[in-house]
Scaffold this active site. Sequence first.
Site, short mmCIF file in Angstrom:
data_model
loop_
_atom_site.label_atom_id
_atom_site.label_comp_id
_atom_site.label_asym_id
_atom_site.label_seq_id
_atom_site.Cartn_x
_atom_site.Cartn_y
_atom_site.Cartn_z
CD GLU A 6 -2.87 -1.35 2.28
OE1 GLU A 6 -2.95 -0.51 3.16
OE2 GLU A 6 -3.52 -2.36 2.34
CD GLU A 14 -4.43 -7.42 1.53
OE1 GLU A 14 -5.25 -6.62 2.13
OE2 GLU A 14 -3.25 -6.96 1.35
#
EC number: 3.2.1.8
Length: 316
Positions: free
Chosen positions: A155, A252
């Site tokens: 991220e 995810e």
Amino acid sequence: MVVLSKLVSSILFVSLVSAGVIEERQAASINQAFTSHGKKYFGTASDQALLQKSQNEAIVRKDFGQLTPENSMKWDATEPSQGRFNFAGADFLVNYAKQNGKKVRGHTLVWHSQLPSWVSAISDKNTLTSVLKNHITTVMTRYKGQIYAWDVVNEIFNEDGSLRDSVFSRVLGEDFVRIAFETARSVDPSAKLYINDYNLDSASYGKTQGMVRYVKKWLAAGIPIDGIGTQTHLGALTALASSGVSEVAITELDIAGASSQDYVNVVKACLDVPKCVGITVWGVSDRDSWRSGSSPLLFDSNYQPKAAYNAIIAAL
């Protein structure tokens, strides 16, 4: 002692019955069905406490071929204070995976979140470089040869495709990416090294374009990035695969409301992209999901398979 023995026997009986009911109900395994199409795994996220729940563990053992540690490999768990490492939770998951024939995706080495304050407070370039290298080296050395892939950086992009502000980007600039990947490659050359992010759902979205642009540049500079991990759909998955990495993965996955069609679309997207090696759903049961209120997973709060589970099996 007789009472205790009966109690233990009763608990064991209930656990075995629960596992048996789950296995009888699930005649098919998503992992087996998915890998029969040439993919490497269909996995889930978990950790020690969840793997010690009998109903949860029975589903993991039966249905999934890969495990991602939900929290136990993050920096605040493995190195909460400088130089003092704690691998109890990560060891449990890796040992369970080895004993049950599951691949492991290491998650995650460098992330701005769940980062101890002592790391966030570093302002010196040489100090942060040393800390970064030591953390990656220590964690990866412990599990060398046991991890299929590592989310090396996680991220690191803003929604517009620019680099996210973090202690790593502020102090080291984008060079922290090179430092992280080169260190990781030197520690475990056999592990696949990933850059991982979310909201990469459209090929035209700024974040997706930024990811592709940066990865192409970093690969051209010789930075050893093997894969991109994402939660995404076909168009974006194809764009990410075109960046030059050797593989991509859906890492995810959870979908609010657990729409059967949305889940099937994601599975089909991975099947349709040759470089897509696997899918990881972020948990087993809605009961334990980090956003349980939106019922995003394949099993409900009573560990019963939902319509999306059956739809995936039917599609495979």
